[in-house]
Design an enzyme around this catalytic site. Structure first.
Site, PDB file in Angstrom:
ATOM      1  N   CYS A  24      -0.153   3.991   2.491  1.00 50.40           N
ATOM      2  CA  CYS A  24       0.194   3.584   3.866  1.00 50.40           C
ATOM      3  C   CYS A  24       1.617   4.026   4.195  1.00 50.40           C
ATOM      4  O   CYS A  24       1.887   4.513   5.297  1.00 50.40           O
ATOM      5  CB  CYS A  24       0.094   2.068   4.023  1.00 50.40           C
ATOM      6  SG  CYS A  24      -1.555   1.394   3.767  1.00 50.40           S
ATOM      7  N   CYS A  72       0.833  -1.207   0.000  1.00 51.21           N
ATOM      8  CA  CYS A  72       0.000   0.000   0.000  1.00 51.21           C
ATOM      9  C   CYS A  72       0.869   1.259   0.000  1.00 51.21           C
ATOM     10  O   CYS A  72       1.458   1.612   1.024  1.00 51.21           O
ATOM     11  CB  CYS A  72      -0.913  -0.040   1.227  1.00 51.21           C
ATOM     12  SG  CYS A  72      -1.824   1.477   1.536  1.00 51.21           S
TER      13      CYS A  72
END
Length: 107
Positions: free
Chosen positions: A35, A32
């Site tokens: 993230c 991700c």
């Protein structure tokens, strides 16, 4: 300086639900990109609000039970827990001031 703590399905109740301070749980994954973008921001917030807020990081891929329990589908998703209950939810990368605006009323 306090940094975020790592939580798992096994430690979630002790670290988050039973915490005596609000806990911002960051559901993340290695794949991700957003993230990874917010990780330094969360480190800063953890240091600045040490003693008032705990930041917990949970790897979405390694801990399937907890994200499913809270219907976490997109990453990053951050849930703010206070007294064992979810009081706020944020999905997606946000600037530091946006996270603080969500967190501060619950401190």
């Amino acid at each position: 300086m306090t940094s975020p703590v790592t939580v798992t399905d096994a430690t979630f109740d002790d670290e988050v639900v039973k915490s005596d301070v609000p806990v911002l749980v960051d559901f993340w994954a290695d794949w991700c990109g957003p993230c990874k973008m917010i990780a330094p921001v969360l480190d800063q917030i953890a240091a600045e609000l040490d003693g008032k807020l705990k930041i917990a990081k949970m790897n979405y891929d390694e801990n399937p039970r907890t994200p499913a329990m809270f219907s976490v589908l997109g990453l990053p998703t951050l849930l703010l827990f206070k007294d064992g209950e979810v009081v706020e939810q944020v999905t997606g990368a946000k600037p530091k001031r946006a996270f603080l605006k969500i967190i501060e009323p619950h401190l």
